[in-house]
Design a protein around this motif. Structure first.
Motif, PDB file in Angstrom:
ATOM      1  N   GLN A  48       2.373  -9.372   0.350  1.00  0.00           N
ATOM      2  CA  GLN A  48       1.677  -8.428  -0.523  1.00  0.00           C
ATOM      3  C   GLN A  48       0.547  -9.118  -1.290  1.00  0.00           C
ATOM      4  O   GLN A  48      -0.527  -8.553  -1.450  1.00  0.00           O
ATOM      5  CB  GLN A  48       2.680  -7.810  -1.494  1.00  0.00           C
ATOM      6  CG  GLN A  48       2.230  -6.535  -2.117  1.00  0.00           C
ATOM      7  CD  GLN A  48       3.344  -5.847  -2.885  1.00  0.00           C
ATOM      8  OE1 GLN A  48       4.387  -6.420  -3.154  1.00  0.00           O
ATOM      9  NE2 GLN A  48       3.118  -4.609  -3.237  1.00  0.00           N
ATOM     10  N   THR A  69      -4.370  -3.811   4.964  1.00  0.00           N
ATOM     11  CA  THR A  69      -3.614  -2.799   4.226  1.00  0.00           C
ATOM     12  C   THR A  69      -3.223  -1.665   5.162  1.00  0.00           C
ATOM     13  O   THR A  69      -3.012  -0.546   4.726  1.00  0.00           O
ATOM     14  CB  THR A  69      -4.436  -2.249   3.036  1.00  0.00           C
ATOM     15  OG1 THR A  69      -5.654  -1.715   3.543  1.00  0.00           O
ATOM     16  CG2 THR A  69      -4.703  -3.315   1.999  1.00  0.00           C
ATOM     17  N   GLU A  94      -0.963   0.611   7.725  1.00  0.00           N
ATOM     18  CA  GLU A  94       0.347   1.205   7.518  1.00  0.00           C
ATOM     19  C   GLU A  94       1.474   0.304   8.018  1.00  0.00           C
ATOM     20  O   GLU A  94       2.503   0.169   7.353  1.00  0.00           O
ATOM     21  CB  GLU A  94       0.408   2.560   8.226  1.00  0.00           C
ATOM     22  CG  GLU A  94       1.677   3.326   7.938  1.00  0.00           C
ATOM     23  CD  GLU A  94       1.653   4.727   8.528  1.00  0.00           C
ATOM     24  OE1 GLU A  94       2.741   5.210   8.850  1.00  0.00           O
ATOM     25  OE2 GLU A  94       0.568   5.309   8.654  1.00  0.00           O
ATOM     26  N   LEU A 139       2.125  -2.476   5.486  1.00  0.00           N
ATOM     27  CA  LEU A 139       2.796  -1.945   4.294  1.00  0.00           C
ATOM     28  C   LEU A 139       4.256  -1.609   4.590  1.00  0.00           C
ATOM     29  O   LEU A 139       5.129  -1.847   3.767  1.00  0.00           O
ATOM     30  CB  LEU A 139       2.055  -0.717   3.781  1.00  0.00           C
ATOM     31  CG  LEU A 139       0.694  -0.980   3.162  1.00  0.00           C
ATOM     32  CD1 LEU A 139      -0.019   0.340   2.875  1.00  0.00           C
ATOM     33  CD2 LEU A 139       0.815  -1.800   1.900  1.00  0.00           C
ATOM     34  N   SER A 141       5.884   0.542  -5.527  1.00  0.00           N
ATOM     35  CA  SER A 141       4.434   0.378  -5.454  1.00  0.00           C
ATOM     36  C   SER A 141       3.936   0.481  -4.012  1.00  0.00           C
ATOM     37  O   SER A 141       2.939   1.165  -3.732  1.00  0.00           O
ATOM     38  CB  SER A 141       4.049  -0.979  -6.043  1.00  0.00           C
ATOM     39  OG  SER A 141       2.704  -1.267  -5.822  1.00  0.00           O
ATOM     40  N   VAL A 142       4.646  -0.165  -3.097  1.00  0.00           N
ATOM     41  CA  VAL A 142       4.256  -0.117  -1.685  1.00  0.00           C
ATOM     42  C   VAL A 142       4.427   1.296  -1.139  1.00  0.00           C
ATOM     43  O   VAL A 142       3.562   1.811  -0.426  1.00  0.00           O
ATOM     44  CB  VAL A 142       5.068  -1.133  -0.854  1.00  0.00           C
ATOM     45  CG1 VAL A 142       4.819  -0.959   0.631  1.00  0.00           C
ATOM     46  CG2 VAL A 142       4.730  -2.553  -1.286  1.00  0.00           C
ATOM     47  N   GLU A 168       1.675   3.483  -2.084  1.00  0.00           N
ATOM     48  CA  GLU A 168       0.506   3.270  -1.219  1.00  0.00           C
ATOM     49  C   GLU A 168       0.673   4.020   0.096  1.00  0.00           C
ATOM     50  O   GLU A 168      -0.289   4.536   0.652  1.00  0.00           O
ATOM     51  CB  GLU A 168       0.297   1.799  -0.929  1.00  0.00           C
ATOM     52  CG  GLU A 168      -0.299   1.014  -2.072  1.00  0.00           C
ATOM     53  CD  GLU A 168      -0.626  -0.408  -1.675  1.00  0.00           C
ATOM     54  OE1 GLU A 168      -1.504  -0.572  -0.799  1.00  0.00           O
ATOM     55  OE2 GLU A 168      -0.010  -1.331  -2.221  1.00  0.00           O
ATOM     56  N   LYS A 206       2.520   6.645   0.325  1.00  0.00           N
ATOM     57  CA  LYS A 206       2.761   8.041  -0.056  1.00  0.00           C
ATOM     58  C   LYS A 206       4.038   8.580   0.596  1.00  0.00           C
ATOM     59  O   LYS A 206       4.052   9.634   1.214  1.00  0.00           O
ATOM     60  CB  LYS A 206       1.569   8.923   0.290  1.00  0.00           C
ATOM     61  CG  LYS A 206       0.325   8.528  -0.475  1.00  0.00           C
ATOM     62  CD  LYS A 206      -0.868   9.376  -0.058  1.00  0.00           C
ATOM     63  CE  LYS A 206      -2.094   9.090  -0.841  1.00  0.00           C
ATOM     64  NZ  LYS A 206      -2.639   7.794  -0.839  1.00  0.00           N
TER      65      LYS A 206
END
Length: 82
Positions: free
Chosen positions: A34, A40, A42, A45, A71-72, A75, A77
């Motif tokens: 991270q 970044t 998918e 992540l 948090s991840v 990102e 969603k």
């Protein structure tokens, strides 16, 4: 990435191959990925989120892993991993 970070990533991955449920190693690898993340996308992540998932599975009181996973996932969603 520096040579030391590359070596650290290799060592963390080696430990996880031998012990996939090692929460501390999973957490440290997730942090490393991270922090020095160049991508970044998918898939990257998702890998980080799955490593935090291992960390919280090994110690559900690990608030730092929960916070980082949230948090991840934000990102991505997505809802928490199942």
């Amino acid at each position: 990435k520096s040579d030391k970070l590359i070596r650290a990533e290799q060592l963390y991955r080696q430990v996880l191959q031998e012990n996939p449920a090692d929460g501390d190693t999973a957490f440290n690898l997730a942090l490393l990925l991270q922090d020095v993340r160049e991508k970044t996308d998918e898939d990257s992540l998702r890998e980080v989120a799955s490593l935090y998932d291992i960390a919280v599975a090994s110690d559900p009181s690990r608030w730092d892993a929960w916070a980082n996973m949230a948090s991840v996932l934000a990102e991505l969603k997505e809802e928490p991993l199942k």
